[in-house]
Write a protein that holds these residues in place. Structure first.
Motif, short mmCIF file in Angstrom:
data_model
loop_
_atom_site.label_atom_id
_atom_site.label_comp_id
_atom_site.label_asym_id
_atom_site.label_seq_id
_atom_site.Cartn_x
_atom_site.Cartn_y
_atom_site.Cartn_z
N TRP A 102 0.80 -1.22 0.00
CA TRP A 102 0.00 0.00 0.00
C TRP A 102 0.83 1.27 0.00
CZ3 TRP A 102 -4.68 -0.83 -1.45
CH2 TRP A 102 -5.34 -2.02 -1.09
N LEU A 103 2.01 1.22 0.61
CA LEU A 103 2.83 2.42 0.74
C LEU A 103 4.06 2.42 -0.16
CD1 LEU A 103 2.67 2.74 4.63
CD2 LEU A 103 1.37 4.06 2.95
N GLY A 104 4.46 1.26 -0.65
CA GLY A 104 5.63 1.16 -1.51
C GLY A 104 6.86 0.75 -0.73
N HIS A 105 7.69 -0.06 -1.33
CA HIS A 105 8.85 -0.59 -0.60
C HIS A 105 9.86 0.50 -0.28
CE1 HIS A 105 10.62 -0.63 -4.68
NE2 HIS A 105 11.77 -0.61 -4.06
N VAL A 106 9.96 1.53 -1.13
CA VAL A 106 10.92 2.60 -0.87
C VAL A 106 10.53 3.36 0.38
CG1 VAL A 106 11.96 4.71 -1.79
CG2 VAL A 106 11.47 2.80 -3.33
N LEU A 107 9.25 3.66 0.51
CA LEU A 107 8.77 4.39 1.69
C LEU A 107 8.94 3.55 2.95
CD1 LEU A 107 5.55 6.54 1.89
CD2 LEU A 107 6.09 4.94 3.71
N VAL A 108 8.60 2.27 2.87
CA VAL A 108 8.70 1.40 4.04
C VAL A 108 10.16 1.24 4.47
CG1 VAL A 108 8.34 -0.95 4.86
CG2 VAL A 108 6.55 0.20 3.56
N GLU A 109 11.08 1.20 3.52
CA GLU A 109 12.50 1.11 3.87
C GLU A 109 12.99 2.41 4.49
OE1 GLU A 109 14.66 0.04 0.39
OE2 GLU A 109 13.91 -2.03 0.33
N LYS A 110 12.47 3.54 4.01
CA LYS A 110 12.91 4.83 4.52
C LYS A 110 12.36 5.12 5.90
CE LYS A 110 13.58 8.01 1.52
NZ LYS A 110 15.04 8.28 1.73
N TRP A 111 11.10 4.72 6.15
CA TRP A 111 10.46 4.94 7.45
C TRP A 111 9.95 3.59 7.97
CZ3 TRP A 111 8.81 8.72 3.59
CH2 TRP A 111 9.47 9.94 3.73
#
Length: 457
Positions: A102-111
């Motif tokens: 739902w949020l994207g792997h890049v966002l989840v890795e960053k936060w």
């Protein structure tokens, strides 16, 4: 929350019913939250009220002449998005089952650990001045939340942008009344302008009440001496409100006979307008004589970073900010709601020209047909997009790495499509969520505003 606990909670959670927004869905309608602060426009003229009929809570019906101020579109606890067909189910609860989808792997890795969209997208309808305020940076936000989690509900910073919408406002302050659609106070005016006002307006110097600080500012204008006199003024507004009201009344009585050719005619007109809204408040002196008045035409924008003083005055805007509801108030609110000492210690006392605050508009590189522009602040959390569709228009926007929220601000039958999934004839006010990594096409006639994550490289 630990990686061990998360799957246990997910397993105990009730199953998600089939509501037309399947867990593998690519886009679906959602509902925002309406906030009805006293500075909002009455329902008959509030853009928020008009859009909230389709984009707000279930069965929302504006009350006659009630002030409607903000439509929130985000996952912050103070105004969470919900599913359109299941208004009791928060969007963040859906995200919790599979944050990466739902949020994207890049966002989840960053936060790591987040189940939130990193921004709050809003529509504001402003009839009178908002509180004179600033938003803390991340370090101060963490400290304030730890000290008082009830008042400061999160640990984040809150930089924001505002883009002007709507019809012209009653700009009687030297701007074009046929073109200005937003006015607001942002940041401190140039030091020579502040010095000139203090020299020419005896009631203002009287209200500051610190002769030594005034002399030091006149002899050596700087951030340090500006802080001293501005702090003296606002502290006297708290400790001696009757004295401040007396100075305001004396000023207004004197300027009622002044000429429109007076170099300070704009500031005088602003003080008169604000005093009609907040009689005798120290902000009647602080905002017009110490701060920049910003005017925007429709489609123009400003960016306000953390720790910057501001107080919007009038108009309809699109607003977007990092996910936070922390605010430090200093004027235009009851005294018990002011965070004066923290505000005065936090604010950046850098004087700047009005042009410093303008955020330019630029073509969106991901736009296929060139009908979408972008407003990109110097942040990771968000950028705002604007799509204008002419008659039977079509636009395609290539995939964003993070989640996207869209609202139809003009038009009555916009169609959204992602990889064969379609939402037909979305009405004015309709709010739509688009998952990361998917190209989206819109068709129809109208205007769509979007918020999405910035370049999450």
């Amino acid at each position: 929350m630990s990686d061990v606990v998360k799957p246990i909670i997910a397993a105990l959670a009730p199953p998600i019913p089939d509501l037309g927004e399947p867990e593998s869905g690519k886009l679906f309608r959602i509902r925002g939250q309406v906030h009805d602060y006293g500075w909002g426009k009455p329902s008959s003229s509030s853009l928020v009220a008009a859009l909230a009929i389709e984009g707000g809570e279930e069965n929302f019906k504006p009350k006659p002449q009630h002030p409607y101020a903000e439509l929130w579109m985000g996952t912050h606890a103070c105004g969470p998005l919900t599913l359109y067909s299941a208004p009791s189910r928060k969007l963040s609860d859906v995200f919790a089952a599979d944050p990466e989808y739902w949020l994207g792997h890049v966002l989840v890795e960053k936060w790591p650990g987040t189940c939130d969209i990193p921004f709050i997208f809003k529509i504001l309808s402003i009839a009178k001045a908002l509180p004179l305020q600033a938003h803390p940076d991340k370090q101060l936000g963490t400290q304030l939340h730890k000290t008082d989690p009830y008042e400061f509900v999160d640990e984040n910073h809150k930089p924001e942008i505002a883009v002007a919408l709507g019809t012209p406002v009653s700009d009687a302050f030297g701007g074009d009344p046929n073109m200005t659609t937003f006015t607001g106070f942002v940041g401190f005016a140039p030091l020579n302008a502040i010095s000139g006002a203090l020299s020419a307006v005896p009631e203002l110097a009287q209200a500051v009440g610190d002769e030594r600080a005034l002399n030091e500012f006149f002899s050596s204008p700087s951030k340090v001496t500006l802080k001293r006199i501005f702090s003296a003024l606002l502290v006297r507004g708290k400790d001696f409100p009757d004295d401040i009201k007396r100075s305001v009344d004396q000023l207004l009585a004197r300027i009622s006979a002044s000429s429109n050719d007076d170099p300070l005619a704009m500031q005088f007109a602003l003080a008169k307008r604000i005093n009609e809204q907040y009689a005798g408040d120290v902000g009647v002196l602080a905002a017009p004589f110490f701060m920049n008045l910003i005017r925007l035409k429709k489609g123009e924008a400003i960016y306000i970073g953390a720790d910057e003083a501001h107080a919007y005055l009038e108009g309809d805007i699109v607003e977007c900010m990092a996910i936070s509801d922390n605010v430090l108030n200093a004027a235009f609110v009851p005294h018990e709601q002011r965070h004066l000492r923290t505000f005065l210690d936090t604010v950046t006392y850098t004087s700047r020209e009005q042009s410093h605050w303008i955020l330019p508009v630029a073509p969106l590189e991901r736009s296929v047909r060139g009908k979408t522009t972008k407003f990109s602040p110097p942040l990771e959390e968000f950028e705002v997009l604007h799509t204008v569709l002419d008659q039977s228009g079509t636009e395609t926007i290539r995939a964003a790495r993070g989640p996207t929220v869209a609202i139809v601000v003009e038009g009555c039958g916009i169609t959204f499509e992602v990889e064969g999934e379609r939402l037909e004839t979305i009405p004015r006010g309709g709010v739509v969520f688009v998952v990361p990594g998917k190209e989206v096409t819109v068709e129809g006639e109208g205007e769509v505003w979007w918020a999405t994550t910035h370049d999450l490289a």
